[in-house]
Design a protein around this motif. Structure first.
Motif, PDB file in Angstrom:
ATOM      1  N   PRO A   3       0.833  -1.204   0.000  1.00  0.00           N
ATOM      2  CA  PRO A   3       0.000   0.000   0.000  1.00  0.00           C
ATOM      3  C   PRO A   3       0.870   1.258   0.000  1.00  0.00           C
TER       4      PRO A   3
ATOM      5  N   MET B  47       4.841  -7.589   4.582  1.00  0.00           N
ATOM      6  CA  MET B  47       5.239  -6.583   3.604  1.00  0.00           C
ATOM      7  C   MET B  47       6.668  -6.822   3.130  1.00  0.00           C
TER       8      MET B  47
ATOM      9  N   VAL C 144      -1.236 -16.655   9.772  1.00  0.00           N
ATOM     10  CA  VAL C 144      -2.002 -17.347   8.725  1.00  0.00           C
ATOM     11  C   VAL C 144      -2.737 -16.407   7.787  1.00  0.00           C
ATOM     12  N   THR C 145      -3.296 -15.315   8.333  1.00  0.00           N
ATOM     13  CA  THR C 145      -4.053 -14.445   7.430  1.00  0.00           C
ATOM     14  C   THR C 145      -3.097 -13.757   6.446  1.00  0.00           C
TER      15      THR C 145
ATOM     16  N   ALA D 283      -1.972 -16.282   3.787  1.00  0.00           N
ATOM     17  CA  ALA D 283      -2.952 -16.430   2.713  1.00  0.00           C
ATOM     18  C   ALA D 283      -2.776 -15.326   1.678  1.00  0.00           C
TER      19      ALA D 283
ATOM     20  N   ALA E  95      -1.599 -15.914  -2.172  1.00  0.00           N
ATOM     21  CA  ALA E  95      -2.496 -15.452  -3.232  1.00  0.00           C
ATOM     22  C   ALA E  95      -1.739 -14.567  -4.213  1.00  0.00           C
TER      23      ALA E  95
ATOM     24  N   SER F  83      -3.295 -26.086  -0.993  1.00  0.00           N
ATOM     25  CA  SER F  83      -3.913 -24.841  -1.426  1.00  0.00           C
ATOM     26  C   SER F  83      -3.344 -24.299  -2.722  1.00  0.00           C
TER      27      SER F  83
ATOM     28  N   LEU G 165     -12.180 -15.420   9.474  1.00  0.00           N
ATOM     29  CA  LEU G 165     -11.011 -15.154   8.627  1.00  0.00           C
ATOM     30  C   LEU G 165      -9.867 -16.115   8.975  1.00  0.00           C
ATOM     31  N   LEU G 166      -9.668 -16.315  10.282  1.00  0.00           N
ATOM     32  CA  LEU G 166      -8.621 -17.253  10.711  1.00  0.00           C
ATOM     33  C   LEU G 166      -8.880 -18.632  10.130  1.00  0.00           C
TER      34      LEU G 166
ATOM     35  N   SER H 193      -8.316 -18.896   6.416  1.00  0.00           N
ATOM     36  CA  SER H 193      -6.914 -18.696   6.045  1.00  0.00           C
ATOM     37  C   SER H 193      -6.028 -19.875   6.435  1.00  0.00           C
TER      38      SER H 193
ATOM     39  N   VAL I  27      -7.231 -22.618   0.825  1.00  0.00           N
ATOM     40  CA  VAL I  27      -7.501 -21.428   1.625  1.00  0.00           C
ATOM     41  C   VAL I  27      -8.090 -20.344   0.744  1.00  0.00           C
ATOM     42  N   THR I  28      -9.028 -19.616   1.322  1.00  0.00           N
ATOM     43  CA  THR I  28      -9.652 -18.535   0.587  1.00  0.00           C
ATOM     44  C   THR I  28      -8.691 -17.352   0.593  1.00  0.00           C
ATOM     45  N   MET I  29      -8.420 -16.836  -0.568  1.00  0.00           N
ATOM     46  CA  MET I  29      -7.483 -15.728  -0.652  1.00  0.00           C
ATOM     47  C   MET I  29      -8.238 -14.426  -0.502  1.00  0.00           C
ATOM     48  N   THR I  30      -7.799 -13.622   0.418  1.00  0.00           N
ATOM     49  CA  THR I  30      -8.471 -12.345   0.604  1.00  0.00           C
ATOM     50  C   THR I  30      -7.512 -11.237   0.245  1.00  0.00           C
ATOM     51  N   PHE I  31      -8.007 -10.286  -0.509  1.00  0.00           N
ATOM     52  CA  PHE I  31      -7.148  -9.217  -0.992  1.00  0.00           C
ATOM     53  C   PHE I  31      -7.475  -7.868  -0.393  1.00  0.00           C
TER      54      PHE I  31
ATOM     55  N   GLU J 232      -7.435  -6.385   2.203  1.00  0.00           N
ATOM     56  CA  GLU J 232      -6.699  -5.713   3.257  1.00  0.00           C
ATOM     57  C   GLU J 232      -5.240  -5.515   2.907  1.00  0.00           C
ATOM     58  N   GLY J 233      -4.685  -4.479   3.466  1.00  0.00           N
ATOM     59  CA  GLY J 233      -3.260  -4.255   3.341  1.00  0.00           C
ATOM     60  C   GLY J 233      -2.582  -4.809   4.572  1.00  0.00           C
ATOM     61  N   GLU J 234      -1.805  -3.966   5.225  1.00  0.00           N
ATOM     62  CA  GLU J 234      -1.127  -4.419   6.417  1.00  0.00           C
ATOM     63  C   GLU J 234      -2.091  -4.528   7.595  1.00  0.00           C
ATOM     64  N   PRO J 235      -1.893  -5.524   8.461  1.00  0.00           N
ATOM     65  CA  PRO J 235      -2.731  -5.573   9.651  1.00  0.00           C
ATOM     66  C   PRO J 235      -2.410  -4.375  10.525  1.00  0.00           C
TER      67      PRO J 235
ATOM     68  N   ARG K 250     -10.645  -4.458   8.638  1.00  0.00           N
ATOM     69  CA  ARG K 250     -10.498  -5.683   7.845  1.00  0.00           C
ATOM     70  C   ARG K 250     -11.832  -6.400   7.689  1.00  0.00           C
TER      71      ARG K 250
END
Lengths: 325, 283, 323
Positions: free
Chosen positions: A145, A162, A190-191, A194, A198, A223, C255-256, C259, C269-273, C275-278, C293
């Motif tokens: 970002p 990142m 894990v999140t 993913a 991806a 996966s 989400l956990l 993922s 795993v479902t890929m989620t886009f 979001e950027g940085e947590p 998120r």
């Protein structure tokens, strides 16, 4: 097999390491190909030789180790016999590698934009200004970002996920055809894992990248990979398309690994594998898994060949007990 | 798998394979032996004056010549070794013990204690070692005990700093927390668990500081701030030799060589130990 | 579950303050624990799940008083842990033990196994110099190591064996409750299963309670009875296994779950886009920490912090729009 459409071909590669005057084979008779847009997963536990395989292909082996047999063809050129200059240019240009801990692979005192730009200037001969512009594009491509502002940020100002993206951007700075990823998401949550997986899958589609994914996590394999090779003690014990592998894990080690893995979806039984991987100097002759194998037999003292499972030429297993059937 | 952890026996075996270390040990052991056996091996009484044989050069009878009072130089160097080495070893031992204890406590507890200790250490370290020793001896008066105290004070801050840093590094690892959760007392953790784990580094540094302590003693003796004459110390003999440099150059030369040999020996030991205990060194 | 829980944690708070810069330091506050409450019943295994920086390890450190709390209360079998004197604390620590993620770093590398495991016995007067060796031999046997291990040093063992030593040491004081902080995360899958099996056996044989801290939902599902999910210092969901994984109520738990990779190509795993940085724990988002998120977030989520409330028996969630 010197088909230029296949960017990476490894044939009968054996890597040996000299420890206390004795030569040990850490990778034995390894063969695989990586095609564009394909992910090959190399799975196994610590010490199985999966990282050594990656380092062999990249030519980054430690001084005590070397490739003692076989060929590594990158775009049809054999790296094993090649001179340093050829290897250098192919390694930087066609093969890229990312590691588990990106922080150690980035220079902590240089801004990110500079590091990516430097690779672009070296491999694509861009000017300084072009390189900076292209570096921004690459960071956007890997979904960092606010890429334009972060060109001047330093590695420690990035989170783990990142940083791994920056590493991927660095690898992409060359006209990469194969990305070797050694446990790229093991240190990540894990999140975030993913997201990074991806991203890699997405880049494969647009850039036609082939990926050699090294991991201990069978969940990650299921996966993202199309093919899987299971390693134990330096040998490939099973090689199969992902669907066939999970539908029918055939080598006793493969099925034991799957049975030892706790799952979110049901299954309250775990089957640990007894014992542990023997140390390098203490590997049994023949099949190296036989010291822990429930099906071990006298004939396992000779190394079984890779044989097709149920006549499927794509699904190969290295086991006497399982190849007779 | 466990290549990083370093068991004691490999440190020892690596140490013995280091030639520099072995040479250093031989030099220092010979020096210590000379000091210990001085009463038996020195050919003359170090304080006996022979007015008939003043400033005689090295010759038979007086291997290293005589000084301006006709005293045998070899005997004085051997006896002088007793004072110089004793002061060196004692002051280093006191400095290491006190400095390490303070450093471990500061590093273990952190907070205000730590900040005070760090401030005090910084002040002490900002004095040149010699000036510090000089000031202390001048204030306390020249005697063997005061000399040991003065040199110990100059050595302690370096060990405070080293022990504090290493202790803090230890705290980063889980094992201090593991000890606390097992209900061990703080004293037990600091001195039975942290101390043995940082001992390697302390020993290396102590051997280097020992050389510095002996040098400081010699320097103080040279400017007349050590044990008062006629007691022989190396620095004192050099000083006396200095007064007769033109008539008897051997007078200053031989004790200086003794000091030099000990310096070299101790530094070889220090460097050798450091290489042997450094986990990054090639196997 | 019995009426009185073994461990009752209420509104636990812990703030880490960092100072950087000179001469006027920049002060940053990290609310590692922002009002965390949970209970552990006798003989129960409570899983604490979350990602790095969520405060799950801090819970164990504060409960064992390795680090002092900044608010809240901890009640252990009727004793007030946070107010305990030094002497009482020694007794409490005997009954609450900890297993660390990396046994290589939690064992003193200069101690032989017999000394490492025997020392707590001697310190607490549970054995004498004469009996300690036999006692340690029994513990070592209980965790599945051969008697020959006694006189060896930690570096002579593999990771899995070292973790067994860590477990033996924690068991030495016959605790009632064990905090296990990612005890199998550093291990290979086959060894991980061995250690999980060992922990399960010990739990059954000794009737132990556990607070089992992990980021791995599969491991938690296998080993735990009940789970709390933490996000940036707060509990966002609590519930029994397997319901909490079968049907997660908080969007973060969901989400956990999606993922977490499972060894099944049909469940990639479902890929989620999106979001950027947590978000950083130094500067957490307003209202519900998860709202940047969250696909369902609205103005309410940005402004007000949802409280943990019971939505069905045994299941609580901190979300304005659960389910």
């Amino acid at each position: 097999m010197t088909d230029a459409a296949v960017p990476l071909v490894v044939e009968g590669m054996t890597t040996s390491i000299r420890l206390q005057g004795r030569l040990h084979h850490v990778v034995r008779d390894m063969s695989f190909v990586i095609r564009p847009r394909e992910t090959l997963a190399l799975v196994g536990e610590s010490g199985c030789g999966k990282s050594m395989t990656a380092l062999s292909v990249m030519g980054l082996l430690p001084p005590a180790a070397s490739i003692t047999a076989g060929r590594v063809l990158v775009d049809g050129v054999d790296l094993v016999g090649a001179d340093e200059a050829t290897r250098e240019s192919l390694r930087g240009d066609r093969l890229g590698m990312i590691f588990q801990e990106p922080m150690t692979s980035l220079n902590p005192v240089l801004p990110i934009g500079f590091q990516v730009g430097e690779a672009l200037m070296r491999h694509r001969g861009l000017s300084k200004r072009q390189a900076r512009e292209k570096a921004r594009e690459l960071l956007e491509l890997v979904r960092v970002p606010a890429a334009a502002e972060r060109l001047d940020a330093y590695p420690h100002q990035f989170s783990g996920g990142m940083r791994q993206r920056v590493m991927i951007a660095l690898a992409l700075a060359c006209r990469l055809r194969v990305l070797i990823a050694d446990e790229p998401t093991t240190a990540l949550d894990v999140t975030i894992q993913a997201q990074v997986l991806a991203l890699v899958a997405d880049l494969q589609r647009c850039e036609g990248l082939g990926v050699l994914l090294i991991t201990h996590n069978l969940g990650v394999v299921a996966s993202v990979a199309q093919r899987v090779m299971v390693m134990y003690g330096g040998d490939v014990v099973e090689s199969a398309p992902v669907a066939a592998f999970f539908a029918r894990p055939t080598h006793p080690y493969s099925s034991a690994l799957l049975a030892a893995m706790p799952r979110i979806e049901g299954g309250s039984q775990l089957q640990p594998i007894p014992g542990q991987v023997p140390p390098l100097g203490d590997m049994p002759d023949g099949c190296r898994f036989r010291s822990r194998c429930p099906l071990a037999h006298e004939r396992c003292a000779a190394l079984p060949p890779m044989t097709p499972v149920a006549g499927d030429p794509d699904h190969l297993v290295r086991c006497w007990a399982r190849s007779d059937a | 798998m466990s290549a990083v952890t370093q068991p004691r026996n490999t440190v020892l075996s690596r140490a013995l394979r280091t030639p520099g270390l072995a040479i250093g040990v031989v030099i220092v052991v010979v020096m210590i032996a000379a000091a210990v056996f001085a009463p038996w091996i020195s050919p003359y009484d170090p304080d006996d004056q022979d007015v008939m044989l003043v400033l005689v050069g090295p010759e038979s009878g007086h291997l290293l010549g005589t000084d301006a009072f006709g005293r045998d130089v070899l005997s004085r160097i051997l006896w002088g070794a007793r004072i110089s080495l004793t002061v060196g070893f004692l002051s280093t031992a006191v400095g290491v013990a006190v400095g390490t204890a303070i450093g471990i406590v500061a590093g273990y507890y952190g907070g205000l204690v730590d900040r005070l200790v760090v401030a005090a250490t910084d002040v002490l370290l900002s004095f040149p070692q010699l000036i510090m020793g000089l000031l202390l001896v001048a204030v306390l008066g020249a005697s063997l005990t005061n000399l040991v105290i003065a040199i110990a004070v100059t050595a302690a801050p370096a060990f405070v700093r080293l022990a504090r840093g290493s202790t803090m590094a230890m705290r980063e690892r889980d094992f201090v927390d593991a000890c606390r959760s097992l209900g061990y007392s703080d004293v037990r953790i600091m001195f039975l668990h942290v101390l043995p784990n940082i001992l390697d580094e302390l020993v290396v540094m102590a051997s280097l500081w020992l050389a510095a302590a002996i040098r400081t003693e010699s320097t103080l003796a040279f400017i007349g701030l050590s044990v008062p004459p006629p007691t022989a110390t190396w620095g004192g003999i050099v000083r006396e030799g200095f007064d007769n440099l033109l008539d008897g150059p051997w007078l200053a030369l031989f004790p200086s060589l003794a000091i030099l040999a000990v310096m070299i020996g101790l530094n070889l030991i220090g460097d050798g130990l450091r290489d042997a205990t450094d986990p990054r060194a090639p196997q | 579950m019995n009426a009185t829980p073994l461990l009752d944690v209420r509104g636990l708070k812990k703030v880490f303050v960092t100072r950087k810069g000179w001469p006027i330091p920049k002060v940053a506050q990290v609310r590692a624990l922002d009002g965390v409450s949970f209970t552990v019943g006798r003989g129960e295994v409570l899983g604490v799940v979350g990602e790095s920086g969520c405060g799950k390890s801090t819970v164990a450190r504060v409960a064992l008083r390795l680090s002092e709390a900044d608010g809240g209360s901890i009640d252990f079998d009727g004793a007030d842990v946070l107010a305990a004197s030094k002497l009482d604390l020694r007794q409490l620590r005997r009954r609450m033990q900890m297993i660390f993620q990396d046994p290589a770093s939690s064992l003193d590398r200069r101690q032989r196994i017999v000394d490492a495991v025997g020392e707590p016995l001697l310190v607490h007067g549970l054995a004498t110099r004469k009996t300690v060796r036999d006692e340690v031999a029994r513990l070592i046997d209980e965790v599945g190591l051969p008697g020959s291990a006694l006189d060896r040093y930690p570096h002579e063992f593999s990771g899995g064996q070292r973790q067994r030593i860590g477990i033996a040491r924690a068991l030495a004081l016959r605790p009632d409750l064990i905090f296990a902080d990612e005890p199998v995360s550093a291990l290979d899958v086959s060894v991980q299963a061995q250690i999980l099996e060992l922990l399960g056996r010990i739990r059954r044989e000794r009737g132990l309670s556990f607070v089992f801290i992990s980021h791995d939902l599969g491991v938690v599902r296998y080993f735990c009875d009940r789970v709390v999910v933490m996000y940036l210092g707060r509990v966002v969901e609590e519930g029994p296994v397997p319901e909490i994984f079968v049907e997660p109520l908080h969007p973060y738990t969901r989400l956990l779950k999606v993922s977490s990779p499972e060894p099944d190509p049909a469940r990639a795993v479902t890929m989620t886009f999106q979001e950027g940085e947590p978000p950083s724990p130094v500067d957490p988002p307003s209202g519900c920490h998860f709202h940047p998120r969250c696909p369902k977030a609205n103005a309410c989520c940005r402004e007000s912090r949802p409280q943990l409330r019971e939505v069905s028996p045994g299941r609580s969630v901190a979300c304005h729009y659960p389910g």
